[in-house]
Scaffold this active site. Structure first.
Site, PDB file in Angstrom:
ATOM      1  N   ARG A  45       0.817  -1.220   0.043  1.00  0.00           N
ATOM      2  CA  ARG A  45       0.069  -0.035   0.052  1.00  0.00           C
ATOM      3  C   ARG A  45       0.731   1.355  -0.133  1.00  0.00           C
ATOM      4  O   ARG A  45       0.323   2.501  -0.554  1.00  0.00           O
ATOM      5  CB  ARG A  45      -0.930  -0.179   1.272  1.00  0.00           C
ATOM      6  CG  ARG A  45      -2.191  -0.823   1.067  1.00  0.00           C
ATOM      7  CD  ARG A  45      -2.819  -0.892   2.239  1.00  0.00           C
ATOM      8  NE  ARG A  45      -4.253  -1.288   1.894  1.00  0.00           N
ATOM      9  CZ  ARG A  45      -5.401  -1.889   2.710  1.00  0.00           C
ATOM     10  NH1 ARG A  45      -5.211  -1.321   3.921  1.00  0.00           N
ATOM     11  NH2 ARG A  45      -6.585  -2.179   2.364  1.00  0.00           N
ATOM     12  N   LYS A 205     -16.803 -16.183   5.413  1.00  0.00           N
ATOM     13  CA  LYS A 205     -17.973 -15.877   5.812  1.00  0.00           C
ATOM     14  C   LYS A 205     -19.135 -15.459   4.653  1.00  0.00           C
ATOM     15  O   LYS A 205     -18.943 -14.832   4.026  1.00  0.00           O
ATOM     16  CB  LYS A 205     -18.043 -14.743   6.888  1.00  0.00           C
ATOM     17  CG  LYS A 205     -17.738 -14.903   8.171  1.00  0.00           C
ATOM     18  CD  LYS A 205     -17.277 -13.471   9.011  1.00  0.00           C
ATOM     19  CE  LYS A 205     -18.549 -13.147   9.685  1.00  0.00           C
ATOM     20  NZ  LYS A 205     -18.346 -11.782  10.226  1.00  0.00           N
ATOM     21  N   GLY A 358      -7.934  -8.695   0.953  1.00  0.00           N
ATOM     22  CA  GLY A 358      -6.536  -8.644   1.667  1.00  0.00           C
ATOM     23  C   GLY A 358      -6.046 -10.133   1.572  1.00  0.00           C
ATOM     24  O   GLY A 358      -4.848 -10.284   1.215  1.00  0.00           O
ATOM     25  N   GLY A 381     -12.441  -4.423   1.937  1.00  0.00           N
ATOM     26  CA  GLY A 381     -13.826  -3.853   2.085  1.00  0.00           C
ATOM     27  C   GLY A 381     -14.619  -3.196   0.976  1.00  0.00           C
ATOM     28  O   GLY A 381     -15.464  -3.261   0.343  1.00  0.00           O
TER      29      GLY A 381
HETATM   30  P1  ADP Z   1     -10.377 -11.661   1.702  1.00  0.00           P
HETATM   31  O1  ADP Z   1      -9.617 -11.074   2.984  1.00  0.00           O
HETATM   32  O2  ADP Z   1      -9.641 -11.930   0.487  1.00  0.00           O
HETATM   33  O3  ADP Z   1     -11.727 -11.056   1.363  1.00  0.00           O
HETATM   34  P2  ADP Z   1     -11.905 -13.457   3.667  1.00  0.00           P
HETATM   35  O4  ADP Z   1     -11.284 -12.589   4.567  1.00  0.00           O
HETATM   36  O5  ADP Z   1     -13.253 -13.293   3.130  1.00  0.00           O
HETATM   37  O6  ADP Z   1     -10.832 -13.221   2.169  1.00  0.00           O
HETATM   38  O7  ADP Z   1     -11.528 -15.034   3.984  1.00  0.00           O
HETATM   39  C1  ADP Z   1     -10.325 -15.419   4.213  1.00  0.00           C
HETATM   40  C2  ADP Z   1     -10.108 -16.416   5.460  1.00  0.00           C
HETATM   41  O8  ADP Z   1     -10.982 -17.560   4.952  1.00  0.00           O
HETATM   42  C3  ADP Z   1      -8.795 -17.022   5.508  1.00  0.00           C
HETATM   43  O9  ADP Z   1      -8.331 -16.785   6.639  1.00  0.00           O
HETATM   44  C4  ADP Z   1      -9.028 -18.530   5.190  1.00  0.00           C
HETATM   45  O10 ADP Z   1      -8.017 -19.494   6.215  1.00  0.00           O
HETATM   46  C5  ADP Z   1     -10.523 -18.685   5.535  1.00  0.00           C
HETATM   47  N1  ADP Z   1     -11.018 -19.867   4.962  1.00  0.00           N
HETATM   48  C6  ADP Z   1     -11.041 -20.149   3.753  1.00  0.00           C
HETATM   49  N2  ADP Z   1     -11.643 -21.605   3.554  1.00  0.00           N
HETATM   50  C7  ADP Z   1     -12.079 -21.808   4.592  1.00  0.00           C
HETATM   51  C8  ADP Z   1     -12.657 -23.134   5.271  1.00  0.00           C
HETATM   52  N3  ADP Z   1     -12.960 -23.963   4.415  1.00  0.00           N
HETATM   53  N4  ADP Z   1     -12.727 -23.155   6.568  1.00  0.00           N
HETATM   54  C9  ADP Z   1     -12.418 -22.339   7.093  1.00  0.00           C
HETATM   55  N5  ADP Z   1     -11.713 -21.042   6.882  1.00  0.00           N
HETATM   56  C10 ADP Z   1     -11.503 -20.925   5.626  1.00  0.00           C
HETATM   57  C1  3PG Z   2      -8.207  -1.779   5.154  1.00  0.00           C
HETATM   58  O1  3PG Z   2      -7.467  -2.204   5.539  1.00  0.00           O
HETATM   59  O2  3PG Z   2      -9.273  -2.434   4.585  1.00  0.00           O
HETATM   60  C2  3PG Z   2      -8.686  -0.364   5.028  1.00  0.00           C
HETATM   61  O3  3PG Z   2      -7.318   0.293   5.380  1.00  0.00           O
HETATM   62  C3  3PG Z   2      -9.633   0.124   5.809  1.00  0.00           C
HETATM   63  O4  3PG Z   2      -9.653  -0.054   7.184  1.00  0.00           O
HETATM   64  P1  3PG Z   2     -10.869  -0.284   8.256  1.00  0.00           P
HETATM   65  O5  3PG Z   2     -11.548  -1.394   7.811  1.00  0.00           O
HETATM   66  O6  3PG Z   2     -10.238  -0.142   9.598  1.00  0.00           O
HETATM   67  O7  3PG Z   2     -11.639   1.006   7.983  1.00  0.00           O
HETATM   68 MG    MG Z   3      -9.814 -11.186   5.168  1.00  0.00          MG
END
Ligand code: ADP
Ligand code: 3PG
Ligand code: MG
Length: 402
Positions: A45, A205, A358, A381
């Protein structure tokens, strides 16, 4: 659809205003991950903000004030101080940067600096007013500059003082080069894309990506669902997912999405086999089985080899790919094969690929495919809300092209 994208593409850019001898305030997103010793573990970033800062230097800005948040602090703390990123920023810019830890002193400091100086303000979330979009704070920030530049795509979905309220008081407000690059890259995938257009969605989720799944049905041709997301969908179609992570209260919603997809002619692909285990941290048992035959006491944590083959075939047949959410618990090497294999396949295709989220960006990096993707967003997000069809607040308040 993608009216939201067109609206966001219509904001004025930094290149369209005269910045010579002007004081420029740039809202950047230096919210980078750090380890327990406060070393930066991924500086993407910061790197991505450098072109905008350099552009301002090259075009004779009088002063450049950088404003960012770091983490989600509750008041001031060393842990969330932006002073920890100062050295890296100076190294990437090959220039000195003045750190100002108190906003009240910012104007005085600016007056003492030679033309062309760069200032980094302390974490703006140390001010209670930031997240409340407090008008006083917004005005104070705006008073430091002649031109407000928003280059913080990662925070573009927040209505905060430094991303939103400041625009009420700034004379000129424009998009930085990163903000432009982000929106233009999503536009290639969403406004009149090469088809078939595929969305790959995973992660942990369903609830956080439900709106996306509903709204994207009008846009994409195919959807691959993996990760814990697919557990809920498989349970919804009648499989017993045993100890897998599922969201019981969303089973009906998952069935609705499958039904709507069918009506709209969107093809949805779910895993046919899974890797399952008894324990995520210290696995004693790891099994590969059809999704119907998960052993009692085990949970699905990755897609299986047959699914990898199936998904790879779908991917190779698509011209545009949007990927949000890992397909397994990729952080553990034992459960990363599905996600990494899909990443390699996307990187190998000639299709246009956009990575959002992320963890997805991290997974692609760990798979060694960072350079193989067409575009990797700096927003988690924010990219999700953009894909859901929203006009992000940060864009809403910038000057528009006439
Ligand atoms: P992003 O940050 O790319 O949007 P998310 O935060 O929605 O992705 O999801 C990432 C998380 O999902 C990871 O920490 C991963 O370990 C978890 N994950 C993926 N598949 C599974 C699963 N089958 N059971 C539990 N956790 C999972
Ligand atoms: C992020 O890491 O998704 C951005 O920097 C926004 O952070 P925030 O979800 O704490 O507002
Ligand atoms: Mg994530």
């Amino acid at each position: 659809m993608s009216n939201n994208i067109q609206e966001m593409q219509n904001v004025k850019s930094l290149r369209e205003v005269n910045i010579k001898d002007k004081r420029v305030l740039i809202r950047v997103d230096f919210n980078v991950p750090m380890d327990s010793e406060l070393n930066i573990s991924d500086d993407t970033r910061i790197r991505e903000a450098i072109p905008t800062i350099n552009y301002c230097i090259d075009n004779g800005a009088k002063s450049i004030i950088l404003v960012s948040h770091l983490g989600r602090p509750q008041g001031r703390s060393n842990e969330f101080s932006l002073k920890h990123i100062l050295k890296r920023l100076e190294r990437l810019l090959a220039k000195d940067v003045v750190f100002v830890d108190n906003l009240e002193n910012a104007q005085v400091t600016l007056n003492t600096l030679v033309d062309g100086s760069i200032v980094l303000l302390e974490n703006i979330r140390f001010h209670e007013g930031e997240e409340k979009n407090n008008p006083e704070l917004s005005q104070k920030l705006a008073s430091l500059c002649d031109i407000y530049v928003n280059d913080a795509f990662g925070t573009a979905h927040r209505k905060h003082s430094s991303t939103y309220g400041i625009a009420n008081f700034a004379k000129e407000k424009v998009a930085g080069l990163l903000l432009k690059k982000e929106i233009d890259s999503f536009a290639i995938a969403l406004s009149n894309p090469l088809r078939p257009l595929l969305l790959i969605v995973g992660g942990s989720k369903v609830s956080s990506k439900l709106t996306l799944l509903k709204s994207i049905l009008d846009v994409v041709d195919k959807i691959i669902i993996g990760g814990a997301m697919s557990n809920t969908f498989l349970q919804a179609v009648g499989y017993d997912m045993k100890n897998s992570l599922i969201e019981e209260n969303l089973l009906e919603e998952a069935r609705n999405i499958l039904r709507n997809a069918k009506e709209k002619g969107v093809k949805i692909y779910l895993p046919v086999d899974v890797v399952s285990t008894d324990n995520l941290k210290e696995p004693k048992e790891i099994k590969i089985s059809p999704a119907q035959d998960i052993q009692e006491g085990l949970m699905a944590v990755d897609i299986g080899p047959a699914t990898v083959k199936l998904f790879n075939e779908v991917i190779r047949d698509c011209e545009t790919i949007i990927w949000n959410g890992p397909l397994g618990v990729y952080e553990n090497q034992k459960f990363s094969r599905g996600t990494f294999s899909i990443s390699h396949t996307i990187a190998d295709t000639y299709s246009y690929s956009v990575i959002g989220g992320g963890d997805t960006a991290d997974a692609v990096d760990k798979a060694g495919n960072k350079d193989g993707m067409s575009f990797t967003s700096t927003g988690g997000g924010a990219s999700l809300e953009l894909l859901e069809g929203a006009v992000l607040p940060a864009f809403e308040v910038l000057d528009k092209r006439v």
